[in-house]
Scaffold this motif. Sequence first.
Motif, mmCIF file in Angstrom:
data_model
loop_
_atom_site.group_PDB
_atom_site.id
_atom_site.type_symbol
_atom_site.label_atom_id
_atom_site.label_comp_id
_atom_site.label_asym_id
_atom_site.label_seq_id
_atom_site.Cartn_x
_atom_site.Cartn_y
_atom_site.Cartn_z
ATOM 1 N N LEU A 196 0.838 -1.197 0.000
ATOM 2 C CA LEU A 196 0.000 0.000 0.000
ATOM 3 C C LEU A 196 0.872 1.245 0.000
ATOM 4 O O LEU A 196 2.070 1.193 0.253
ATOM 5 C CB LEU A 196 -0.970 -0.018 1.184
ATOM 6 N N GLU A 256 -4.722 -7.667 -7.700
ATOM 7 C CA GLU A 256 -4.653 -6.213 -7.544
ATOM 8 C C GLU A 256 -6.009 -5.718 -7.053
ATOM 9 O O GLU A 256 -7.056 -6.126 -7.567
ATOM 10 C CB GLU A 256 -4.305 -5.534 -8.866
ATOM 11 N N THR A 263 -8.247 -2.156 -5.257
ATOM 12 C CA THR A 263 -8.281 -0.694 -5.211
ATOM 13 C C THR A 263 -9.047 -0.265 -3.972
ATOM 14 O O THR A 263 -10.202 -0.664 -3.788
ATOM 15 C CB THR A 263 -8.973 -0.114 -6.460
ATOM 16 N N GLY A 314 -4.510 1.300 -1.647
ATOM 17 C CA GLY A 314 -4.116 -0.070 -1.924
ATOM 18 C C GLY A 314 -4.713 -0.534 -3.233
ATOM 19 O O GLY A 314 -5.482 0.187 -3.862
ATOM 20 N N GLY A 315 -4.336 -1.715 -3.575
ATOM 21 C CA GLY A 315 -3.335 -2.476 -2.909
ATOM 22 C C GLY A 315 -3.057 -3.714 -3.759
ATOM 23 O O GLY A 315 -3.416 -3.793 -4.925
ATOM 24 N N THR A 316 -2.468 -4.730 -3.130
ATOM 25 C CA THR A 316 -2.174 -5.989 -3.790
ATOM 26 C C THR A 316 -2.592 -7.142 -2.894
ATOM 27 O O THR A 316 -2.759 -6.988 -1.677
ATOM 28 C CB THR A 316 -0.678 -6.130 -4.116
ATOM 29 N N ILE A 361 -0.745 1.279 -7.936
ATOM 30 C CA ILE A 361 -1.742 1.512 -6.888
ATOM 31 C C ILE A 361 -2.269 2.936 -6.963
ATOM 32 O O ILE A 361 -3.483 3.179 -6.943
ATOM 33 C CB ILE A 361 -1.124 1.227 -5.499
ATOM 34 N N ARG A 400 -4.496 3.412 -10.055
ATOM 35 C CA ARG A 400 -5.842 2.835 -9.937
ATOM 36 C C ARG A 400 -6.730 3.689 -9.042
ATOM 37 O O ARG A 400 -7.901 3.929 -9.341
ATOM 38 C CB ARG A 400 -5.757 1.407 -9.382
ATOM 39 N N CYS A 401 -6.171 4.145 -7.943
ATOM 40 C CA CYS A 401 -6.955 4.984 -7.032
ATOM 41 C C CYS A 401 -7.293 6.334 -7.671
ATOM 42 O O CYS A 401 -8.367 6.888 -7.430
ATOM 43 C CB CYS A 401 -6.202 5.184 -5.721
ATOM 44 N N HIS A 423 5.569 4.092 2.016
ATOM 45 C CA HIS A 423 5.244 2.832 1.337
ATOM 46 C C HIS A 423 5.301 1.721 2.379
ATOM 47 O O HIS A 423 6.217 1.686 3.207
ATOM 48 C CB HIS A 423 6.253 2.542 0.222
#
Length: 347
Positions: free
Chosen positions: A214, A235, A237, A249-251, A269, A272-273, A288
């Motif tokens: 994140l 993945e 979001t 986030g995230g993964t 990340i 995507r956000c 991080h």
Amino acid sequence: MAIDTGDAGAGDVCAGDVCVIGGGVIGLTSTVALAEDGHRVRVLSRDAAGETTSAVAGGLCWPYRIQPYEQAVRWAVRSFHVLAGLARNPEETGARMVTGTMARAHVTAGRPEDTDDGLASWYAAVPGMRPARADELPEGYASGWRARTPLVDMPAHLRYLEGRLTAAGGSIERDEVRSLEAAGRAADVVVNCSGLGAHVLVPDPDVHPVQGQLVIVANPGIEEWYGTADPGATETTYALPQPYGLVLGGTARAHAWSREPDPAVAEGIVARCARRFPELARARILAHRVGLRPARSAVRLEAERLPGGTRCIHNYGHGGAGVTAAWGCADEVVGLVREALEAPEAD
């Protein structure tokens, strides 16, 4: 001093009735519940609470990557109500009630099999939860939920649990447990909340990490939480407003053991956000973080007798729902410890 399989020093491991192994949110919550139930307890943890995976967690109370769903929802509902009560004093407990949207990914309208995610009883139990309107969902999402749920500042919450444990007469010792049997020789009951450590400690090969990366950014003014619920995705979001910044986030990468942030993953990340909140593309990055969720095909919450005769209560494998399941699981731990102490000679 580490606990090993030798006899030397084992009597010093735990002078009380119960030893709890693990100082994350599962271990601390279980220990608080036991101490407040009248047991003499001691937590044994290699790491300080602030260095555990729990401290890295985003802190949203929502069942995620935890099985079996039926029990997980029951545990989650119990934790929801406890955390909602703690949210009356957020400065002390780290818990707040925050409104947000959970969007469902990869849903085809009109196909019930695509919307049955096993959480129907969770949706029904959370006060005020309702289906999201189309204008409350991002483009490409067919359904979702709006809810006011606990959002927990995990570092603050872990400090709160430690203080509450001390007030109840419990104690915390920094120690590495290398053997359940060694701990069992010095306690009436051992409670194993070792999380990912159970992979080696038990040993349990079913326990494995689900890596979560994140990014924490300066919050540009986002007050609601947002997430997507696709438990099979690598993945994800989400955006979670915390007092220390906005958690992005995230993964969810199974069997990935690295705790080092990947710069390329971090860029993904944020991107995507930013598709949901464009202002995040310019947000200042504060930190991080990478955590390893302690995943298992199903949570192990059961009692067994160790080779030396001591009862061991296992409570591990909560995946991405540690804070969400903690209080519900703690209730069951208390019941199992009572049973173990009341019938010490039973098989």
